[in-house]
Design a protein around this motif. Structure first.
Motif, PDB file in Angstrom:
ATOM      1  N   GLN A  51      39.696  58.500  35.816  1.00 55.26           N
ATOM      2  CA  GLN A  51      38.813  58.847  34.686  1.00 55.26           C
ATOM      3  C   GLN A  51      37.699  57.804  34.523  1.00 55.26           C
ATOM      4  N   VAL A  52      38.081  56.532  34.682  1.00 53.30           N
ATOM      5  CA  VAL A  52      37.075  55.473  34.541  1.00 53.30           C
ATOM      6  C   VAL A  52      36.018  55.620  35.636  1.00 53.30           C
ATOM      7  N   ALA A  53      36.493  55.878  36.863  1.00 47.21           N
ATOM      8  CA  ALA A  53      35.557  56.029  37.988  1.00 47.21           C
ATOM      9  C   ALA A  53      34.585  57.168  37.730  1.00 47.21           C
ATOM     10  N   THR A  54      35.101  58.268  37.217  1.00 44.70           N
ATOM     11  CA  THR A  54      34.246  59.425  36.949  1.00 44.70           C
ATOM     12  C   THR A  54      33.173  59.067  35.913  1.00 44.70           C
ATOM     13  N   GLY A  55      33.588  58.382  34.859  1.00 47.23           N
ATOM     14  CA  GLY A  55      32.640  57.990  33.810  1.00 47.23           C
ATOM     15  C   GLY A  55      31.604  56.998  34.330  1.00 47.23           C
ATOM     16  N   MET A  56      32.098  56.042  35.094  1.00 48.86           N
ATOM     17  CA  MET A  56      31.209  55.012  35.641  1.00 48.86           C
ATOM     18  C   MET A  56      30.172  55.631  36.581  1.00 48.86           C
ATOM     19  N   LYS A  57      30.656  56.576  37.415  1.00 47.96           N
ATOM     20  CA  LYS A  57      29.761  57.255  38.359  1.00 47.96           C
ATOM     21  C   LYS A  57      28.689  58.036  37.597  1.00 47.96           C
ATOM     22  N   ALA A  58      29.117  58.760  36.572  1.00 48.48           N
ATOM     23  CA  ALA A  58      28.159  59.571  35.807  1.00 48.48           C
ATOM     24  C   ALA A  58      27.065  58.669  35.227  1.00 48.48           C
ATOM     25  N   TRP A  59      27.481  57.567  34.632  1.00 46.30           N
ATOM     26  CA  TRP A  59      26.508  56.634  34.043  1.00 46.30           C
ATOM     27  C   TRP A  59      25.598  56.047  35.120  1.00 46.30           C
ATOM     28  N   ALA A  60      26.203  55.638  36.244  1.00 47.74           N
ATOM     29  CA  ALA A  60      25.424  54.985  37.300  1.00 47.74           C
ATOM     30  C   ALA A  60      24.397  55.948  37.889  1.00 47.74           C
ATOM     31  N   ILE A  61      24.811  57.185  38.143  1.00 46.11           N
ATOM     32  CA  ILE A  61      23.887  58.155  38.752  1.00 46.11           C
ATOM     33  C   ILE A  61      22.749  58.493  37.786  1.00 46.11           C
ATOM     34  N   GLU A  62      23.106  58.643  36.526  1.00 45.08           N
ATOM     35  CA  GLU A  62      22.062  58.892  35.510  1.00 45.08           C
ATOM     36  C   GLU A  62      21.031  57.769  35.500  1.00 45.08           C
ATOM     37  N   ASN A  63      21.485  56.565  35.860  1.00 44.96           N
ATOM     38  CA  ASN A  63      20.583  55.405  35.846  1.00 44.96           C
ATOM     39  C   ASN A  63      20.029  55.064  37.222  1.00 44.96           C
ATOM     40  N   GLY A  64      20.066  56.056  38.105  1.00 44.23           N
ATOM     41  CA  GLY A  64      19.364  55.913  39.389  1.00 44.23           C
ATOM     42  C   GLY A  64      20.173  55.309  40.520  1.00 44.23           C
ATOM     43  N   ALA A  65      21.457  55.019  40.305  1.00 41.83           N
ATOM     44  CA  ALA A  65      22.236  54.411  41.396  1.00 41.83           C
ATOM     45  C   ALA A  65      22.606  55.466  42.439  1.00 41.83           C
ATOM     46  N   THR A  66      22.531  55.071  43.693  1.00 43.69           N
ATOM     47  CA  THR A  66      22.935  55.960  44.782  1.00 43.69           C
ATOM     48  C   THR A  66      24.136  55.381  45.531  1.00 43.69           C
ATOM     49  N   HIS A  67      24.349  54.085  45.344  1.00 40.97           N
ATOM     50  CA  HIS A  67      25.410  53.392  46.080  1.00 40.97           C
ATOM     51  C   HIS A  67      26.313  52.616  45.122  1.00 40.97           C
ATOM     52  N   TYR A  68      27.445  52.197  45.629  1.00 40.98           N
ATOM     53  CA  TYR A  68      28.305  51.310  44.848  1.00 40.98           C
ATOM     54  C   TYR A  68      28.810  50.205  45.768  1.00 40.98           C
ATOM     55  N   THR A  69      29.198  49.106  45.160  1.00 45.29           N
ATOM     56  CA  THR A  69      29.763  48.022  45.963  1.00 45.29           C
ATOM     57  C   THR A  69      30.796  47.249  45.158  1.00 45.29           C
ATOM     58  N   HIS A  70      31.809  46.773  45.847  1.00 41.34           N
ATOM     59  CA  HIS A  70      32.689  45.776  45.236  1.00 41.34           C
ATOM     60  C   HIS A  70      31.994  44.436  45.412  1.00 41.34           C
ATOM     61  N   TRP A  71      31.793  43.762  44.321  1.00 50.01           N
ATOM     62  CA  TRP A  71      30.998  42.525  44.302  1.00 50.01           C
ATOM     63  C   TRP A  71      31.977  41.372  44.138  1.00 50.01           C
ATOM     64  N   PHE A  72      32.031  40.470  45.113  1.00 47.82           N
ATOM     65  CA  PHE A  72      33.034  39.402  45.022  1.00 47.82           C
ATOM     66  C   PHE A  72      32.470  38.051  45.455  1.00 47.82           C
ATOM     67  N   GLN A  73      33.270  37.020  45.216  1.00 52.76           N
ATOM     68  CA  GLN A  73      32.805  35.645  45.440  1.00 52.76           C
ATOM     69  C   GLN A  73      33.703  34.939  46.446  1.00 52.76           C
ATOM     70  N   PRO A  74      33.418  35.126  47.748  1.00 53.96           N
ATOM     71  CA  PRO A  74      34.236  34.470  48.762  1.00 53.96           C
ATOM     72  C   PRO A  74      34.049  32.960  48.675  1.00 53.96           C
ATOM     73  N   LEU A  75      34.773  32.236  49.509  1.00 53.96           N
ATOM     74  CA  LEU A  75      34.737  30.772  49.389  1.00 53.96           C
ATOM     75  C   LEU A  75      33.467  30.151  49.979  1.00 53.96           C
ATOM     76  N   THR A  76      32.583  30.970  50.504  1.00 53.19           N
ATOM     77  CA  THR A  76      31.253  30.478  50.869  1.00 53.19           C
ATOM     78  C   THR A  76      30.466  30.386  49.564  1.00 53.19           C
ATOM     79  N   GLU A  77      29.209  29.946  49.634  1.00 52.41           N
ATOM     80  CA  GLU A  77      28.405  29.950  48.425  1.00 52.41           C
ATOM     81  C   GLU A  77      27.891  31.370  48.203  1.00 52.41           C
ATOM     82  N   GLY A  78      27.643  31.717  46.969  1.00 53.73           N
ATOM     83  CA  GLY A  78      27.055  33.019  46.684  1.00 53.73           C
ATOM     84  C   GLY A  78      28.078  34.134  46.616  1.00 53.73           C
TER      85      GLY A  78
END
Ligand code: ADP
Ligand code: MG
Length: 729
Positions: A70-97
């Motif tokens: 349900q959360v994914a469906t809601g998040m997708k609806a909001w993201a697409i309405e706001n122009g998103a075409t892609h998604y990504t898992h955003w994480f912080q590996p032990l490198t910088e950035g």
């Protein structure tokens, strides 16, 4: 070669500021538009899903699969309405950035048509092909796979056309491969330990969050000049360059008016920050030329860490629009200030009380004192570990260089609080206090808030300073991920609070009244942790001697500083509190050592290359010009006239020859030393070899190159000079 430098300069002088006008809206009207925050969740999620996510954020509970869909469906609806075409898992590996791998929302239907899809499964967990991220050996031994898993406590956001979902990054066997996983665990144990202690003072406290407000320093360098400096491009710092005749000695940069071009850049990145819900508030010129700082309003620690790393990314991107490169390196330029990232830290209850804010009555004041003293005690217990948590190749140029605290960890609390702790230490005895003594003590404690408000005691030289209602950890490097320092600090304070509860409990069990038991334990802690408190000038040489006498350490070498992670005391801290396993601690140290070695290796290679193919040929070319000139003089003038005229020139020719000879010989030696170091198998020994046998060459070679810069004809010098890098705007 020099053509590149002059073309770059021409480009810089020809630049006009790129105008940027922020939206003609109130900031509050567009703040957080690109964030899937609480309000948007409420709108786009079912009631049931919204409640579960809120509970997960507040209590750390699990979100079940059906709800995740349900959360994914809601998040997708909001993201697409706001122009998103892609998604990504955003994480912080032990490198910088940060790391991200973008996937389109599309799926194929059976008939070959496409539909937008995003399921709970994709939201909750993914398996990026992440075998190239550092793991310190964790993944090679068993499984190469790494998993990212959704962190609901940091909201998803849209950058460009991509929905970014903050995640943790762990191995197949569940070991942390990132900065976020241990941080979340540390924040969780701090929450529990602090809530437990708060029960002595207020039964309504059910949650305590750590708060973090970072201050980010950085340099801005024109892109054209940056591109003409291979050392900046490859190492983010200048490996050579003589000091500019004028740099920061007139102290005319700090808080000076912000140049228009810089101001436009700031406005644009602030606007992007506001869209992403990052509450940046303060900005100003820093001490060094072309150095600036920005700071947000503090937030919950995990969110603040994400926001800092996101801000750094935004700044780099936006800077390009204004032909700037942002340098986050701790010491991009020799002889002028480097950049840090102050971490302002405190704890806040669900009832809205700042636990390091002096209270308004004796009860809240005793609570304040409890958290203050326990924090100092925690810093005293784990000073070496805190020092290790901020160690890096870059930060080692800055610490102790009269612009940042030395590598000795100490805590400053100001004269009023010092007086109060001294008094407490003297007043309370293990025998029962008389009612008069108690009243006097409480009265003294009542005085605190007033005094603090009028007296914002500051000690800019302290690595860990109390500044009225928070501690400011100032030794953090500007390029660092705050998570490293914050994981250590929060875990250390959690351990100490657990210890405190036990100690008080022991006394209460013996029949001592609660308040008095608290006083007695605090008193003991004040005595036990006295050596970590230092009110004087941390930059002075006397302090270095005094600190050693007190039993504090001054480990300047980051490779040696990292050893503090591996002591029994540190392992016990992280393992007992469930923040890191022994294997994770060891793996992380491998990664740190490896990064250190590689950074120095790259610096050494770049410097070697530049020395041999930029500097030596330039010096020889100038020397040849001088020789030609001398030959000409000799033809025209009498022997006597010639001798008078050419003596300086002959000296210079010799002088250049000596520097060139030295540079060539030392570069060759440095390459040999690298070969020796590279053969060392043990990572610790190898990093140590790099720090002890390669780093000295970097300074030594630079000295001779900088001397040449002073004498060689400016017209043929290939690299933009400090005065150009730092003063062209
Ligand atoms: P300074 O004089 O060091 O610049 P400021 O008052 O400007 O001090 O604060 C610096 C940072 O400290 C800001 O990011 C601010 O939000 C943060 N800060 C203030 N109070 C707290 C707190 N209770 N916890 C964490 N950070 C805080
Ligand atoms: Mg500050």
């Amino acid at each position: 070669m020099a053509v590149i430098r002059f073309n770059a300069l021409r480009e810089v002088y020809g630049r006009k500021p790129v105008a940027f006008e922020p939206p003609s809206l109130l900031t509050s009207d567009y703040f957080g538009v690109n964030v899937f925050d609480k309000f948007k969740m409420e709108k786009y999620l079912t009631g049931e899903a919204f409640e579960q996510v809120m509970e997960a954020i507040e209590k750390g509970t699990r979100i079940d699969r059906k709800i995740a869909d349900q959360v994914a469906t809601g998040m997708k609806a909001w993201a697409i309405e706001n122009g998103a075409t892609h998604y990504t898992h955003w994480f912080q590996p032990l490198t910088e950035g940060t790391a991200e791998k973008h996937d389109a929302f599309i799926d194929l239907n059976a008939d070959g048509t496409v539909l937008e899809n995003f399921s709970g499964k994709l939201l909750v967990q993914q398996e990026p092909d992440a075998s190239s991220f550092p793991s310190g050996g964790i993944r090679n031994t068993f499984e190469a796979r790494g998993y990212t898993a959704w962190d609901p406590s940091s909201p998803a956001f849209i950058v460009g056309k991509t929905l970014s979902i903050p995640t943790i990054f762990v191995s197949y066997t569940g070991e942390a491969l990132d900065h976020k996983t241990p941080l979340l665990k540390a924040l969780n144990v701090l929450d529990k330990a602090a809530v437990d202690v708060c029960q002595y003072f207020d039964k309504d406290v059910s949650k305590v969050i750590a708060t973090l407000g970072w201050e980010q320093e950085y340099f801005l360098i024109d892109t054209a000049l940056y591109n003409a400096r291979p050392d900046l491009m490859l190492t983010e710092r200048t490996l050579m360059g003589h000091a500019s005749s004028k740099d920061q000695q007139l102290e005319d940069q700090y808080f000076a008016s912000i140049p228009e071009r810089v101001s436009n850049f700031m406005r644009e990145f602030e606007t992007e920050c506001y869209k992403l819900g990052i509450p940046v508030k303060t900005k100003h010129n820093e001490v060094a030329p072309n150095q600036y700082e920005c700071a947000p309003i503090f937030e919950e620690c995990n969110l603040a860490v994400d926001h800092n790393i996101l801000l750094m990314d935004i700044m780099r991107k936006v800077a390009k629009h204004h032909n700037f490169m942002v340098l986050f390196h701790e010491k991009p330029f020799k002889d002028i200030n480097g950049s840090g990232k102050h971490n302002n830290w405190s704890m806040m209850t669900n009832t809205g009380v700042n636990l390091l804010g002096p209270g308004k009555n004796p009860k809240t004041n005793l609570q304040f004192l409890t958290f203050l003293v326990n924090t100092i005690k925690a810093v005293n217990n784990h000073a070496d570990l805190l020092r290790a948590s901020i160690a890096s190749a870059g930060n080692s140029h800055r610490l102790g260089a009269n612009e940042a605290p030395p590598a000795i960890i100490s805590a400053f609390i100001g004269s009023q609080l010092t007086r109060m702790l001294d008094q407490l230490e003297k007043t309370v005895t293990t025998k029962k206090m008389t009612p008069d003594e108690k009243t006097e003590l409480k009265l003294n404690i009542i005085k605190v808030p007033k005094i603090l408000l009028d007296n914002t005691d500051r000690n800019r030289t302290s690595p860990f300073a109390f500044t009225g209602n928070k501690f400011e950890f100032r030794a953090v490097g500007s390029s660092a991920n705050c998570a490293s320092a914050m994981t250590t600090l929060n875990t250390a304070v959690a351990e100490q609070l657990i210890e405190f509860k036990k100690d008080v409990y022991k006394l209460i069990n013996k029949g001592v009244k609660k308040d008095e038991a608290i006083f007695q334990v605090l008193r003991k802690y004040i005595t036990d942790s006295k050596k970590i408190r230092f009110e004087g000038n941390n930059y002075s040489d006397d302090w270095k001697k005094d600190a050693i006498k007190r039993g504090l350490t001054n480990v300047a070498n980051p490779v040696e500083a990292y050893d503090a992670y591996l002591t029994d005391k540190s392992k016990k801290l992280f393992v007992n509190l469930g923040v890191l396993t022994e294997r994770e601690i060891e793996a992380r140290n491998h990664v740190r050592l490896d990064i250190y070695t590689k950074k120095i290796q790259i610096e050494s290679r770049v410097l070697g290359d530049l020395a041999i193919n930029h500097i030596v040929p330039t010096a020889v070319k100038y020397q040849t010009m001088l020789i030609e000139n001398v030959k000409g003089l000799k033809e025209i003038f009498t022997e006597k006239e010639f001798r008078e005229m050419a003596s300086g020139r002959l000296e210079l020719i010799k002088n250049i020859a000596e520097h060139v000879k030295y540079i060539k010989a030392k570069t060759a030696e440095m390459i040999e030393a690298r070969k020796v170091a590279n053969k060392i198998e043990d990572e610790h020994e190898k990093a140590l070899a790099y720090s002890k046998t390669i780093v000295p060459y970097l300074d030594d070679l630079r000295y001779h190159i900088d001397k040449l810069e002073l004498v060689v004809d400016d017209e043929i010098w290939p690299l933009p000079k400090y005065r150009e890098l730092l003063f062209t705007r």
